[in-house]
Each structure stands twice: as C-alpha cells, then as structure tokens.
Design a protein around this motif. Structure first.
Motif, PDB file in Angstrom:
ATOM      1  N   THR A 237      -7.588  -0.678  -2.123  1.00 20.78           N
ATOM      2  CA  THR A 237      -6.464  -0.390  -3.009  1.00 20.78           C
ATOM      3  C   THR A 237      -6.025  -1.640  -3.761  1.00 20.78           C
ATOM      4  O   THR A 237      -5.846  -1.618  -4.994  1.00 20.78           O
ATOM      5  CB  THR A 237      -5.277   0.175  -2.196  1.00 20.78           C
ATOM      6  OG1 THR A 237      -5.652   1.435  -1.625  1.00 20.78           O
ATOM      7  CG2 THR A 237      -4.048   0.366  -3.058  1.00 20.78           C
TER       8      THR A 237
ATOM      9  N   LYS B 104       1.145   4.149  -2.894  1.00 22.68           N
ATOM     10  CA  LYS B 104       0.879   5.541  -2.517  1.00 22.68           C
ATOM     11  C   LYS B 104       2.054   6.440  -2.921  1.00 22.68           C
ATOM     12  O   LYS B 104       1.865   7.570  -3.383  1.00 22.68           O
ATOM     13  CB  LYS B 104       0.627   5.617  -1.018  1.00 22.68           C
ATOM     14  CG  LYS B 104       0.130   6.950  -0.513  1.00 22.68           C
ATOM     15  CD  LYS B 104      -0.178   6.868   0.973  1.00 22.68           C
ATOM     16  CE  LYS B 104      -0.600   8.219   1.523  1.00 22.68           C
ATOM     17  NZ  LYS B 104      -0.878   8.148   2.983  1.00 22.68           N
TER      18      LYS B 104
ATOM     19  N   TYR C 285       0.838  -1.207   0.000  1.00 18.78           N
ATOM     20  CA  TYR C 285       0.000   0.000   0.000  1.00 18.78           C
ATOM     21  C   TYR C 285       0.875   1.262   0.000  1.00 18.78           C
ATOM     22  O   TYR C 285       0.635   2.192  -0.776  1.00 18.78           O
ATOM     23  CB  TYR C 285      -0.918  -0.017   1.215  1.00 18.78           C
ATOM     24  CG  TYR C 285      -1.731   1.245   1.384  1.00 18.78           C
ATOM     25  CD1 TYR C 285      -2.886   1.458   0.648  1.00 18.78           C
ATOM     26  CD2 TYR C 285      -1.328   2.237   2.281  1.00 18.78           C
ATOM     27  CE1 TYR C 285      -3.628   2.617   0.795  1.00 18.78           C
ATOM     28  CE2 TYR C 285      -2.061   3.398   2.437  1.00 18.78           C
ATOM     29  CZ  TYR C 285      -3.214   3.584   1.694  1.00 18.78           C
ATOM     30  OH  TYR C 285      -3.935   4.746   1.848  1.00 18.78           O
TER      31      TYR C 285
ATOM     32  N   ARG D 292      -6.545  -0.292   2.521  1.00 19.16           N
ATOM     33  CA  ARG D 292      -5.569  -1.184   1.885  1.00 19.16           C
ATOM     34  C   ARG D 292      -6.261  -2.230   1.018  1.00 19.16           C
ATOM     35  O   ARG D 292      -5.811  -2.512  -0.102  1.00 19.16           O
ATOM     36  CB  ARG D 292      -4.711  -1.855   2.964  1.00 19.16           C
ATOM     37  CG  ARG D 292      -3.796  -0.880   3.693  1.00 19.16           C
ATOM     38  CD  ARG D 292      -3.156  -1.496   4.923  1.00 19.16           C
ATOM     39  NE  ARG D 292      -2.476  -0.477   5.730  1.00 19.16           N
ATOM     40  CZ  ARG D 292      -1.917  -0.699   6.911  1.00 19.16           C
ATOM     41  NH1 ARG D 292      -1.966  -1.916   7.437  1.00 19.16           N
ATOM     42  NH2 ARG D 292      -1.335   0.278   7.574  1.00 19.16           N
TER      43      ARG D 292
ATOM     44  N   VAL E   8      -5.312   4.007  -5.409  1.00 25.34           N
ATOM     45  CA  VAL E   8      -5.007   4.128  -3.986  1.00 25.34           C
ATOM     46  C   VAL E   8      -6.199   4.771  -3.294  1.00 25.34           C
ATOM     47  O   VAL E   8      -6.739   5.775  -3.763  1.00 25.34           O
ATOM     48  CB  VAL E   8      -3.743   4.982  -3.744  1.00 25.34           C
ATOM     49  CG1 VAL E   8      -3.512   5.179  -2.241  1.00 25.34           C
ATOM     50  CG2 VAL E   8      -2.518   4.325  -4.378  1.00 25.34           C
TER      51      VAL E   8
END
Length: 474
Positions: free
Chosen positions: A438, A225, A221, A435, A260
């Motif tokens: 994502t 990002k 994650y 998370r 994200v």
C-alpha cells in the motif's frame, strides 16, 4: 448387440432385446458426445494464452513460442531513431566531487617536445563510485545513580525517538523496503545487510525489523483504507496467494492518488465490503468476476474483452471464429476514438457522438451470439448483453477509463513477490505485505520517495508521534 454375451442374448425376448439395444445405442451416443466435449476442452486449454484470456503473462513459459504478429511494412531498425532526444548523465558541479585530478600531458604526441601551461577548458570526465560502507554506531551510556537521601537507584532514560532495540529508523526503513518493496526473503535481506553494509544480521533479526516497520505503518494503512468509501472511481483486481500454506487472496483497490492492498482468506463477495466498507457508492473498474456485481455501478474492462474476443477468433468452430472477428473490429475502432479523445484531438461531445453507432453494433453482435444456439457463444454473449450498461459507463461519465490496467499494473509487483516467496507464513507477515504494498504503490502515485517517507514514518513511530501524511492533497 455384440456387447451382450451370446448365452444372455439367447434368453432374451425380442422386446427385451430391442430395449437393451436402444440403451446401448443411447450410451454410445452419450459417450461420443462426452468425448467430443473433452476434446473441445483440451483444445481450448492448449489455445489459452495471455493474449486471448485473463491468464497473467507470468503464466506463460519464458521459452514459449510467441504468437506471430502481422509483419510491419516499416523499414526502421530497432533502437533509437535518428533525431530522437539524446539522454546523457549530466556532469555535477566540481564542488560536489570528492576528488579532482588535473591530468596534464608531459610531451607532444607528435614531436615529443615538453609541454607547459594548462587548458582553460579541460575535458571533464567523472567517475561515480560507492564509498566504503561502514555503519554509524551511536552508543548511549545510561548511568544509574543512587540517591544519597533515600538510597533509591535511578537510571537515565533514553532520549525520545531512540529505539529500545539496536536498529535505527533508517535501518528499519531500509530493511522493510528490502523485504516488502524489493521482494527479498528474510534470509536474503539479512545476507545483504551483513555482506554489503557490514551490519551483523540474521533472519530472526530481519523478522523483528519487519514487525517494527509494520507497526509504524498501521495507522496510515487504516486511514487510507477508510478513504476508499469516498472515492468516485476505483480500479480493483485480485490474485491468489498463500498464508501458511492456506489459500488466500490478495486484493487491491487503486484510486487516482493512492492504493490499498488487503489479504483475505476468500475471493467471495464478502471480501468487498471488508475492503471498501458498506457506504461505497462509486464506480468500480474491474473484470467480469461476479463478486463485483454487488456494487451499484461498474465499468467492465475492455482490455479483458479484447482478449475474450481474441479467444473466439482462435476457436476451431467457424461460427465462433466469425463472431470473434466481427466483435474485434468495432472494439479496435472504439479504442481509436478513445485515444483520439485522450490526446485532445477530439472533444468529449464528439467522442460520445462517434461511439453511439459502435455501441449499437456491439449490442447487435451480442444478440447474434445469444440466439446462435452455439453453447460456446450463448453464455458469454448473454452475460454481456444483459449487463451491457457496464460496458459503456466510461462513455457516459467523463473522466472514467475503459480498462482496468491501472489495477493490473499495481498488482503486478505483488504477483512477482508471491512467485518468489510462495506467499506469507503468518498473520503478521500478511499484514506487513499488505501495508508495505500500500505504501509503495501510494508513494509511486504521489511521485514521492518511498524510502524518505518510510524513514519519517518509522522515526515518528519511535518518538510516539503520528506518521506524516502520505498524500500531498489529503
């Protein structure tokens, strides 16, 4: 002067009477004006629908009467049309079948004579079925032995990759998907594991599995990002949510290859650098929310604009309605040219040439609204005209999209999750959701199995290794 008691009226001088009368007249005029504004606002609220505003479709009652659409002259019936490609489930090879039963007729269906032999090409009929589900339980017996020399006891360690808890990587990944991808509550997930998979589980155990999966996803994650700052174009949107009954906002940033999600306590502009970092210089596709204005370059969503112009058309004021119709016409032409270019029927240079007169026409119509002296038009038209370069970025840079539909599609599962769960109950729950969303959306964009990747990530985490790359082209 009937509002003033007679005894007070008698005591007033003519000058005082005139002053009080003017005050009362002014108050009455102001009251009438305020009432008119209230009635207008009430009418606007009644007219607002997902078709003429930024309201999500989920806000509309499922039994609400749909907006009437112009009748089509087409005589086609609903469903598949003659000549469409047939889609059927293909038969699997016989070797893959668990059982094969040869069915032979015993007697002739006409005269009853006994039949013999076999059909070299029998009609194959396959039935798909779930096997009886029994969990695979692996026991590790850790022997503790005592040294004959010093008397110290030593216990065998678990092999690398074997979890210290009772949940294996595939079970952890599956449970994480149930809660984060398929939007099941902790209680529902535990019931599913117990009733369908014969795995004893309670809501508290599902929370433990959630936290373990969230831990396995943390580094991936953070890596995704960190890649946002280098993207040339991002589709962004946000939606309200809750964390422990406190208002929060779920943000999403979607590129061509990954997405994200992040949950922040605020919708303010301070959330943008938290998600994108301070070095982002790309273009953001978004609606007209002002927190995005700090970006160097934007592309405002024309799908939102179409709904805004439809709202003008639905207004009771004829001046507002007229401008709405006049704005909607070039927008429809714009999308016709865009789809023509996207289909390959026209070149990029042709599209740019054909869109110039539309751009000039829209600018003139916006100026008409700015100087209309109509409060319903001035604010919106002034904002659009002053930032008109954000309307046309996609006509200047090849590869951009004119709408923010990519972010809205990515955000829709999260909105459904929020409606079912009413948000998260803790900081850890918020981290898990952002998370999992994502990973789920990124796997969809990468056209890969989210379950297979998540299982590999959990296995790597249990073995102390980094998770496999989620991007085929990092």
């Amino acid at each position: 002067m009937s509002e003033i008691p007679a005894e007070l009226l008698a005591e007033m001088t003519p000058a005082v009477r005139a002053f009080v009368a003017s005050l009362l007249a002014s108050m009455e005029s102001q009251r009438a004006r305020m009432q008119e504004e209230i009635d207008d606002l009430k009418a606007q609220v009644k007219r607002l629908t997902p078709q003429n505003s930024s309201m999500p479709p989920s806000t509309q009652h499922p039994h609400a009467r749909p907006t009437p659409k112009p009748k089509s002259n087409s005589k086609r019936k609903r469903g598949g049309q003659d000549g469409h490609r047939r889609v059927v489930r293909q038969l699997v090879p016989i070797e893959r079948c668990a059982e094969v039963h040869s069915l032979l007729p015993e007697n002739c269906r006409r005269c009853g004579k006994v039949l013999t032999g076999a059909d070299p090409e029998p009609i194959r009929h396959q039935v798909w079925e779930l096997p009886p589900i029994e969990p695979v339980i692996v026991e590790y017996q850790r022997h503790r032995l005592i040294c004959s020399g010093c008397g110290t006891s030593t216990c065998a360690a678990l092999p690398c990759g074997v979890p210290t808890g009772q949940f294996g990587p595939r079970l952890l990944a599956f449970t994480g998907l149930l809660m984060g991808h398929f939007r099941q509550s902790k209680r529902r997930a535990s019931l599913f594991l117990s009733d369908l998979l014969n795995l004893p589980c309670c809501p508290a155990a599902s929370v433990k599995m959630q936290n373990r999966v969230s831990e396995a996803l943390n580094q991936t994650y953070e890596d995704l990002k960190g890649l946002l700052a280098n993207q040339g174009q991002l589709f962004m949107d946000e939606s309200p949510t809750k964390q422990a009954n406190q208002k929060a906002w779920l943000w999403t940033a979607v590129s061509s290859s990954f997405a994200v999600f992040a949950i922040f306590a605020s919708r303010a502009a301070t959330a943008l650098p938290k998600l994108l970092g301070d070095q982002f210089t790309g273009i953001i596709n978004c609606d007209r929310a002002k927190m995005y204005w700090q970006a160097k370059r934007l592309q405002w969503c024309w799908a939102h604009l179409k709904r805004d112009f439809q709202s003008l058309i639905d207004h009771h004021d004829h001046q507002v309605k007229r401008l709405g119709f006049d704005l909607k016409t070039p927008v429809e032409t714009l999308f016709t040219l865009w789809h023509k270019y996207k289909s390959g029927a026209s070149s990029w240079e042709t599209f740019q040439t054909e869109v110039k007169p539309i751009r000039d026409q829209v600018d003139r119509l916006l100026l008409r609204g700015v100087f209309s002296e109509n409060k319903r038009l001035i604010g919106m038209c002034n904002e659009l005209y002053n930032h008109r370069e954000w309307l046309w970025t996609f006509t200047e840079i090849q590869g951009l999209e004119p709408t923010n539909n990519t972010a809205e599609r990515a955000l829709r599962p999260a909105v459904i999750y929020r409606k079912l769960s009413f948000g998260t109950q803790s900081e850890a729950g918020s981290r898990f959701i952002e998370r999992m969303l994502t990973i789920s959306e990124t796997c969809r964009l990468q056209k890969r199995s989210v379950y297979q990747w998540l299982t590999a990530a959990v296995e790597a985490s249990l073995s102390g290794r980094p998770a496999p790359s989620i991007l085929t082209d990092p």
